[in-house]
Design a protein around this motif. Structure first.
Motif, PDB file in Angstrom:
ATOM      1  N   UNK A   1     -10.103 -27.587   5.058  1.00 16.30           N
ATOM      2  CA  UNK A   1      -8.562 -27.150   5.213  1.00 16.30           C
ATOM      3  C   UNK A   1      -7.490 -27.972   4.584  1.00 16.30           C
ATOM      4  N   UNK A   2      -8.164 -29.224   3.984  1.00 16.93           N
ATOM      5  CA  UNK A   2      -7.111 -30.044   3.393  1.00 16.93           C
ATOM      6  C   UNK A   2      -7.247 -30.242   1.934  1.00 16.93           C
ATOM      7  N   UNK A   3      -7.997 -29.104   1.364  1.00 18.48           N
ATOM      8  CA  UNK A   3      -7.931 -29.306  -0.171  1.00 18.48           C
ATOM      9  C   UNK A   3      -6.871 -29.035  -0.905  1.00 18.48           C
TER      10      UNK A   3
ATOM     11  N   UNK B   1      -8.505 -18.763   2.196  1.00 20.18           N
ATOM     12  CA  UNK B   1      -7.121 -18.910   2.371  1.00 20.18           C
ATOM     13  C   UNK B   1      -6.576 -19.667   3.535  1.00 20.18           C
ATOM     14  N   UNK B   2      -7.523 -20.084   4.554  1.00 18.62           N
ATOM     15  CA  UNK B   2      -7.419 -20.962   5.681  1.00 18.62           C
ATOM     16  C   UNK B   2      -7.251 -22.312   5.129  1.00 18.62           C
TER      17      UNK B   2
ATOM     18  N   UNK C   1       1.885 -23.814   5.842  1.00 15.76           N
ATOM     19  CA  UNK C   1       2.635 -22.865   6.835  1.00 15.76           C
ATOM     20  C   UNK C   1       2.289 -21.333   6.940  1.00 15.76           C
ATOM     21  N   UNK C   2       1.596 -20.887   5.883  1.00 12.78           N
ATOM     22  CA  UNK C   2       1.129 -19.456   6.034  1.00 12.78           C
ATOM     23  C   UNK C   2       0.226 -19.453   7.197  1.00 12.78           C
TER      24      UNK C   2
ATOM     25  N   UNK D   1      -4.206 -13.719  -3.221  1.00 11.93           N
ATOM     26  CA  UNK D   1      -3.552 -14.366  -1.885  1.00 11.93           C
ATOM     27  C   UNK D   1      -3.458 -13.151  -0.919  1.00 11.93           C
ATOM     28  N   UNK D   2      -3.192 -11.774  -1.364  1.00  7.60           N
ATOM     29  CA  UNK D   2      -2.981 -10.935  -0.357  1.00  7.60           C
ATOM     30  C   UNK D   2      -4.352 -10.178   0.365  1.00  7.60           C
ATOM     31  N   UNK D   3      -5.661 -10.971  -0.178  1.00 11.06           N
ATOM     32  CA  UNK D   3      -6.737 -10.625   0.484  1.00 11.06           C
ATOM     33  C   UNK D   3      -6.723 -10.432   1.912  1.00 11.06           C
TER      34      UNK D   3
END
Length: 497
Positions: free
Chosen positions: A38-40, A140-141, A145-146, A307-309
């Motif tokens: 999550x920090x990559x 994408x996790x 912010x998203x 990104x829309x996946x």
């Protein structure tokens, strides 16, 4: 696992109503164990820095104060609330904080999706959709912010879809969600756009005599939602800021998360897409025309931009739930909830177990950003040189901001604009070598901080006037030095023909 109707005994089980809880627990535990993943993203570091600035100054930024190339130019942060949340939890718990916050927000999103679907579909069908959602959103996790806005998106679209399924207008109680979304992430614009097609679906499927009043109520809700989206420190400027992302044009395919889907290698998205098509053909599933258009629109977005996946994964099930329930059978929610005291005790026990497990894991595992985007030693050496104009690798921008060094460029791509980003990419990758030397001269660059294996770094190793002063496996520093000589004339073979 198949999409089927569960029997009456399963539907009546008191444990059925707890499916969202178990999904949330599983997702949280899985993401916590993969916490370093999550920090990559290097953007996490500048997001936290901006959040801390907001806390320190009790104001939101309106001009750039970080780069030396754009300093003083108008810039607003439409993600300010999420940045503050990350900064605060980082200040309290170090890197464990952002990991836990992102994992918890993602788990809450999947739990919320499960709750919506389980009210309409069987357990097995719900778990299929949620498993697919987890597989497609996993890349994408990230602690960005998203992720904090995903649960808001699911709740918002879920509320709109629920109203459309009942041929009603949405409740105005949804509007606080839009206010929250608009302060968490710029994706709230998508939530506004989705009102129109979902409203059309509701109106078309309503009784003819009710359509006029339904149109007026949806229009009133849309106007109220638009007003709610302006309830930010920036007012309606937050709404206009989204245009900058759309204006990036040729820069978008150069950013990994915005690239179109690539089917050259088998990936989860292709497996899910082909599996969905096959299942629809096998079961003969039919959808109302407007739901088909909504689904195709989401698929197009996911194909056009990686990104829309996550949007497709989380919203497609909401769109499909009611039509599927009518064809494959829905859930009998009667009697599906355990007694309130029992549920309260269970929720409390689960919360304690998660807290204990988190503390235990954090005590033996040290979370930290990816070293490939955090040139710690190189930046320490760079600071000793006291240079102000440094040409940096794009992925190093976040760490530079967090370290108090003004970058040439960073992850705020929409702020720098299409031409600036494309020029930098062409220069650092030597797609256009002249671009590198033009930018070095135009911006009076004193030093470069680039990946050690990058093409630009290798070239500067052999260019007069640039001296390598530091190098490790991650980054290399070259300093402009007029007397530096690196060019070695090749030997001339006079016998060569």
């Amino acid at each position: 696992m198949t999409l089927s109707v569960v029997n009456t005994a399963e539907d009546a089980s008191p444990m059925r109503g707890l499916l969202p809880l178990w999904v949330g627990v599983f997702a949280y535990a899985l993401l916590l164990l993969a916490g370093d993943r999550l920090l990559i993203d290097p953007d996490t570091q500048w997001q936290i820095t901006v959040g801390q600035w907001i806390l320190d100054h009790r104001a939101v930024p309106e001009t750039d104060i970080y780069s030396f190339t754009m300093r003083g130019q108008p810039w607003i942060s439409t993600q300010w609330l999420a940045q503050v949340a990350y900064a605060k939890i980082y200040a309290w718990f170090g890197w464990t904080g952002p990991v836990v916050l992102a994992a918890g927000a993602s788990a809450a999103t999947l739990a919320l999706l499960t709750r919506f679907l389980s009210q309409r579909l069987s357990n097995s069908a719900t778990l299929v959709f949620v498993s697919v959602a987890l597989a497609l959103t996993a890349p994408h996790i990230l602690a960005r912010p998203h992720v904090l806005a995903l649960s808001v998106m699911v709740a918002w679209i879920g509320g709109l879809i629920a109203a459309a399924d009942k041929h009603r207008a949405p409740s105005f109680w949804l509007l606080p969600l839009m206010v929250l979304w608009a302060n968490l992430h710029g994706g709230f614009v998508f939530g506004l756009v989705m009102i129109a097609p979902i409203a059309l679906d509701a109106v078309v499927n309503a009784e003819a005599r009710l359509r006029r009043s339904l149109v007026l109520r949806w229009a009133a809700f849309a106007a109220a939602a638009l007003a709610a989206s302006c309830c930010t420190p920036y007012g309606w400027n937050a709404l206009l800021a989204s245009q900058k992302i759309l204006a990036l044009g040729s820069a978008l395919p150069l950013i990994t998360e915005w690239r179109p889907a690539d089917f050259g290698v088998l990936r989860p998205f292709e497996i899910v897409l082909l599996g969905g098509i096959g299942l629809a053909l096998f079961r003969g599933i039919k959808l109302p025309p407007l739901r088909i258009l909504l689904l195709l629109g989401l698929i197009h977005m996911a194909l056009a931009q990686g990104r829309a996946g996550e949007i497709l994964a989380l919203l497609a099930p909401l769109i499909l739930a009611a039509p599927l329930a009518r064809q494959i059978g829905g859930a009998d929610v009667a009697g599906s909830h355990a007694a309130t005291p029992v549920r309260g005790v269970l929720f409390g026990a689960v919360a304690v177990a998660l807290l204990t497990g988190t503390l235990a894991f954090a005590s033996v595992h040290r979370f930290a950003p990816n070293t490939t985007t955090s040139p710690v030693a190189a930046v320490a050496a760079l600071k000793k040189l006291n240079l102000a104009r440094v040409f940096n690798d794009y992925d190093f921008g976040g760490y530079l901001i967090a370290s108090g060094v003004a970058p040439f460029i960073d992850g705020r791509t929409e702020f720098y604009g299409e031409k600036f980003f494309v020029d930098h990419n062409a220069a650092s990758g030597l797609m256009e070598p002249d671009n590198l030397f033009r930018l070095l001269e135009e911006y009076k660059i004193e030093a470069t901080l680039m990946r050690t294996q990058s093409a630009a770094t290798k070239l500067l190793d052999h260019i007069d006037g640039w001296q390598k002063v530091y190098a490790d496996d991650v980054a290399t520093i070259h300093v402009r030095k007029p007397g530096a000589m690196h060019t070695i004339e090749p030997a001339v073979d006079s016998k060569a023909k």
